[in-house]
Scaffold this active site. Sequence first.
Site, PDB file in Angstrom:
ATOM      1  N   ASP A 114       0.839  -1.198   0.000  1.00  0.00           N
ATOM      2  CA  ASP A 114       0.000   0.000   0.000  1.00  0.00           C
ATOM      3  C   ASP A 114       0.876   1.251   0.000  1.00  0.00           C
ATOM      4  O   ASP A 114       1.477   1.607   1.016  1.00  0.00           O
ATOM      5  CB  ASP A 114      -0.913   0.005   1.219  1.00  0.00           C
ATOM      6  N   ASP A 317      -2.401   6.807  -6.169  1.00  0.00           N
ATOM      7  CA  ASP A 317      -2.724   5.829  -5.127  1.00  0.00           C
ATOM      8  C   ASP A 317      -3.135   4.506  -5.757  1.00  0.00           C
ATOM      9  O   ASP A 317      -4.034   4.469  -6.594  1.00  0.00           O
ATOM     10  CB  ASP A 317      -3.855   6.358  -4.243  1.00  0.00           C
TER      11      ASP A 317
END
Length: 442
Positions: A114, A317
């Site tokens: 992540d 992202d």
Amino acid sequence: MSPFIVLVLLSAFLWAPSPSAAMRSSTLHLARSHSVTPDAGAPVTTWAASLAAQSAADAARIATLVASSGGNTKKGHHRSFVPIAPGRQILSIPNYVARARLGTPPQTLLVAIDPSNDAAWVPCTGCAGCASASSSPPFTPTRSSTYRPVRCGSPQCAQVPNPSCPGATSCAFNLTYASSAFEALLGQDTLALENDGVASYTFGCLHVVTGVPPQGLVGFGRGALSFPSQTKDVYGSVFSYCLPSYKSSNFSGTLRLGPIGQPKRIKTTPLLSNPHRPSLYYVNMTGIRVGGKPVPIPASALASFDPASGRGGTIVDAGTMFTRLSAPAYAAVRAAFRRRVRAPAVAPLGGFDTCYNATAVSWPVPSVAFTFEGAVTVTMPEENVVIRSSSGGVACLAMAAAPADGVHAALNVVASVQQQNHRVLFDVANGRVGFARELCTV
């Protein structure tokens, strides 16, 4: 892969089975989906519900972000090429996953990657509520000769959210993450994602979990406890990835660590630092093209973040599925896209408001291109622009509008669907983000 293959979706969107307390100011949380995979004959209404679920999950992830406050070798001379795969097929999570080795002797785990999170954590033996968190066995600290608990009062203990000292000496922390809340004991051990073992890597050993058990995760944000920060003397705060389609179940993507082996001719744009959310990867988007034509977008809709409030701007992202654009920017892109599509329109589905009957006629999908500061243009073909159902014959523009108001209304998020089959470079050391087309779906 044919351009008509459905692009990145959670298994909730894979209509036919595939062949093959937020962290301080810095963390964009992973939104998880736990719906089951519809079969190939699932009705369009089921698909719409699935799309709505993921759209809501993306919105929740972004809202969580903006709700937050404010070796012996030469540095960076190592490199590792880490295979990564879509987590949806393997673990029913929206992030990409890698194989990690933790401890001495090494214990193999699957961990989510992540880039908008700093911390790392893994399910550990004895954890209450971790039973279904992973398909791999939990980590057993007592089996590792190099595991050490982090003591209260240490610098690392001060860097985690909500630290506590339940055992008087060992540091613990509490975190709310997506659909779960957990307590983790802070520890250190040798971690390797591929070639190089990093000694004394700081991570959380999950101890108590309520809600949906979280998968083990390694954060690649820009904070002190992130992988790039903890390994800066090994990999020089440089990494890149190529994300394969979420329909794939293969480890065909790669996470490249270190400056060696990165693309030489990749086009880069400056990496910006938002003091209110210092762990996120901000860039300056300057325009959007549809079908090769510039879209008239108000300058304020693509403006950089406000230094005083941290509001607005554009981030890259990989944990958000579908690109979100501020309402004025999305309205302009949607209008330009609709003008170029000649297929019969159908009703909005699952939060996506620009959908068509994909079987009525053969229609070309207009390309979409994002432009960034430094004359960098990322042109996206059909697989990055629309999502298609295999049973309903429906195709939708794979983007959505951010909320019309609120603190996250002005934030633009370049998400994983639009990043698929591109090499995305994060060179923190030199303050740049790069993009290059690269096919990694098998």
